[in-house]
Design an enzyme around this catalytic site. Structure first.
Site, mmCIF file in Angstrom:
data_model
loop_
_atom_site.group_PDB
_atom_site.id
_atom_site.type_symbol
_atom_site.label_atom_id
_atom_site.label_comp_id
_atom_site.label_asym_id
_atom_site.label_seq_id
_atom_site.Cartn_x
_atom_site.Cartn_y
_atom_site.Cartn_z
ATOM 1 N N LYS A 1 -146.251 31.629 64.132
ATOM 2 C CA LYS A 1 -145.025 31.313 64.885
ATOM 3 C C LYS A 1 -144.002 32.441 64.739
ATOM 4 O O LYS A 1 -144.054 33.212 63.786
ATOM 5 C CB LYS A 1 -144.438 29.993 64.357
ATOM 6 C CG LYS A 1 -144.005 30.050 62.897
ATOM 7 C CD LYS A 1 -143.651 28.664 62.354
ATOM 8 C CE LYS A 1 -143.216 28.759 60.903
ATOM 9 N NZ LYS A 1 -143.136 27.442 60.247
ATOM 10 N N ARG B 1 -138.134 15.662 58.518
ATOM 11 C CA ARG B 1 -137.942 16.481 59.713
ATOM 12 C C ARG B 1 -138.795 15.798 60.785
ATOM 13 O O ARG B 1 -138.445 14.720 61.213
ATOM 14 C CB ARG B 1 -138.356 17.935 59.425
ATOM 15 C CG ARG B 1 -137.930 18.901 60.491
ATOM 16 C CD ARG B 1 -138.134 20.360 60.065
ATOM 17 N NE ARG B 1 -139.527 20.701 59.821
ATOM 18 C CZ ARG B 1 -139.922 21.925 59.440
ATOM 19 N NH1 ARG B 1 -139.051 22.896 59.265
ATOM 20 N NH2 ARG B 1 -141.204 22.178 59.239
ATOM 21 N N TYR C 1 -115.829 51.144 60.001
ATOM 22 C CA TYR C 1 -114.870 50.137 60.481
ATOM 23 C C TYR C 1 -114.130 49.502 59.315
ATOM 24 O O TYR C 1 -114.743 49.199 58.284
ATOM 25 C CB TYR C 1 -115.610 49.011 61.203
ATOM 26 C CG TYR C 1 -116.129 49.376 62.567
ATOM 27 C CD1 TYR C 1 -115.276 49.849 63.553
ATOM 28 C CD2 TYR C 1 -117.470 49.219 62.869
ATOM 29 C CE1 TYR C 1 -115.753 50.167 64.820
ATOM 30 C CE2 TYR C 1 -117.961 49.526 64.126
ATOM 31 C CZ TYR C 1 -117.097 50.000 65.090
ATOM 32 O OH TYR C 1 -117.580 50.306 66.327
ATOM 33 N N MET D 1 -122.870 47.541 64.155
ATOM 34 C CA MET D 1 -123.949 46.978 64.981
ATOM 35 C C MET D 1 -125.140 47.931 65.072
ATOM 36 O O MET D 1 -126.295 47.502 65.095
ATOM 37 C CB MET D 1 -123.429 46.669 66.392
ATOM 38 C CG MET D 1 -124.389 45.857 67.220
ATOM 39 S SD MET D 1 -123.806 45.557 68.895
ATOM 40 C CE MET D 1 -122.470 44.422 68.629
HETATM 41 C C1 PLP Z 1 -143.979 27.523 59.074
HETATM 42 C C2 PLP Z 1 -144.903 26.482 58.622
HETATM 43 C C3 PLP Z 1 -145.903 26.765 57.676
HETATM 44 C C4 PLP Z 1 -146.060 28.103 56.984
HETATM 45 O O1 PLP Z 1 -145.312 28.146 55.797
HETATM 46 P P1 PLP Z 1 -145.420 29.414 54.814
HETATM 47 O O2 PLP Z 1 -144.553 29.039 53.673
HETATM 48 O O3 PLP Z 1 -144.898 30.591 55.571
HETATM 49 O O4 PLP Z 1 -146.836 29.579 54.438
HETATM 50 C C5 PLP Z 1 -146.817 25.756 57.378
HETATM 51 N N1 PLP Z 1 -146.719 24.539 57.950
HETATM 52 C C6 PLP Z 1 -145.750 24.231 58.846
HETATM 53 C C7 PLP Z 1 -145.713 22.873 59.439
HETATM 54 C C8 PLP Z 1 -144.804 25.179 59.205
HETATM 55 O O5 PLP Z 1 -143.847 24.855 60.078
#
Ligand code: PLP
Length: 398
Positions: A59, A157, A286, A333
């Site tokens: 992701k 969650r 700045y 920036m």
């Molecule tokens: C992002 C995520 C992971 C990965 O976690 P890491 O600590 O980066 O290994 C695993 N499971 C779910 C549901 C996630 O959202």
């Protein structure tokens, strides 16, 4: 070192001047070492029990490392699934020809479900409404869609509360257009010393699994662990672990178990864009946040908070010639300044490391996280797309 970048960029980008590498890239970039990524997978594979499957979490562009490159390396190393969050992320990989199983975490919009079914993107189900909708769409498409039941064991969650998970599992089981392929949950804290809550989550997860088993509901993939759980909670491995951070060679925390040989794949680099010679009492940047206590020589680094560098003031450092040069003044920036008075003569265009290793020293993601008052995850994912990603040592691709 910079091998194979041309052809790999060409594969990934549309044919534009930038994508074909016609434009010179800016003197600031992120190098991703694919040889180290492959090595991390070798190390992980040797460490894990043989039957344990891996879902590679890619992701958010694989935490800024480039989802396509990381996914290919993970799959070549034997990963069974890819984990993503948005439909766009998954479709982008499908568009590049990745036919692998993909699991979408998080919540789905109703309008996304037909796409998920059509492109074989596996979704997590959290409630009955979702089960019914997905079932209808799958039935209409003439498919039996595999789903993973997401159980909330305490993170609060996503997911169905553990006490209500069995009845949802039965609802999935009763739907002819769906296959209950997986059951999963997620830890709120798996990588700290205190595992009390993680163990409580594990107990709740096990409770649901036994209740399911008692009713003859079998699932192929039971999975609970992220990188921290993989390292520290072997009793929670079940059938598959979801590895995000660890594949990039960064540990989820400072206290989790280490595996020898894991190395960070990302290095953030720039070239010195200018040198200024200051007199005593000259100010820098700045807000005039730095005043030279004596004659100083400073180097200009062409990276700023617009690239995801933390907005520091007189804090933090970079590596030049393997030695630390402190940030002076405030980060802007597009640029910031470092004091190089005590280093050997710094040259224009000299390579600087903002995060990663140079010579014998290293600025780790954890160190940058401290400056940013954040965590290493935010640091890795926080580097902006404005910094080109240069993948090196990718020569094992067919
Ligand atoms: C992002 C995520 C992971 C990965 O976690 P890491 O600590 O980066 O290994 C695993 N499971 C779910 C549901 C996630 O959202």
């Amino acid at each position: 070192m910079n091998t194979a970048t041309q052809s790999e960029l060409a594969q990934e980008e549309p044919p534009t001047a930038c994508g074909e590498g016609i434009l010179p890239h800016r003197p600031a970039w992120i190098e991703i070492d694919l040889a180290r990524l492959r090595h991390n997978y070798q190390v992980i594979n040797q460490d894990k029990p043989k039957p344990l499957k891996i879902l590679s979490v890619v992701k958010d562009e694989a935490y800024g490392h480039g989802a396509l490159h990381v996914a290919r390396a993970a799959l070549a190393a034997g990963a069974s699934f890819l984990g993503l969050v948005t439909l766009e992320e998954a479709m982008r990989l499908r568009d590049h020809g990745l036919r692998t199983r993909m699991l979408l975490f998080g919540e789905r919009q109703e309008e996304e479900l037909p796409w998920c079914v059509e492109h074989d993107l596996t979704v997590c189900v959290n409630d009955r409404r979702m089960v019914e909708k997905l079932g209808r769409i799958a039935a209409r498409a003439g498919k039996r869609a595999p789903v993973h039941l997401k159980i909330n064991t305490g993170m609060n969650r996503y997911g169905v509360r553990w006490s209500e998970a069995l009845s949802l599992a039965q609802a999935v089981g009763a739907n002819k257009a769906l296959e209950l392929e997986g059951v999963m949950s997620h830890f709120s804290m798996s990588d700290e010393m205190d595992k009390t809550f993680a163990l409580q989550q594990l107990a709740r997860f096990n409770e649901v699994l036994s209740a399911m088993a008692a009713r003859g509901i079998a699932v192929k993939y039971r999975h609970l662990c992220n990188s921290g759980g993989f390292l520290d909670l072997p009793q929670a491995h079940f059938d598959m672990v979801r590895i995000g951070m660890l594949q990039h060679g960064v540990y989820p925390s400072k206290v989790c178990r280490r595996i020898a040989g894991i190395e960070p794949t990302m290095t953030v680099k720039a070239r010195v864009a200018g040198i200024q010679h200051l007199d005593k009492d000259d100010v820098v940047g700045y807000g005039m946040k730095y005043r030279a206590p004596s004659a100083r020589r400073i180097a200009i680094i062409p990276v700023g908070y617009g690239d995801g560098y933390p907005r520091l003031r007189n804090q933090g450092c970079v590596l030049i010639g393997g030695r630390r040069a402190p940030v002076v003044g405030g980060v802007a920036m597009d640029a910031f300044m470092v004091d190089t008075t005590d280093l050997p003569e710094v040259r224009l265009q000299e390579e600087v490391v903002l995060m990663g290793r140079q010579g014998a020293d290293e600025i780790s993601a954890h160190e940058v996280a401290q400056w940013k008052n954040s965590v290493s995850y935010d640091v890795l994912a926080g580097w902006r797309a404005r910094l080109p990603r240069i993948h090196v040592n990718g020569n094992q691709d067919p």
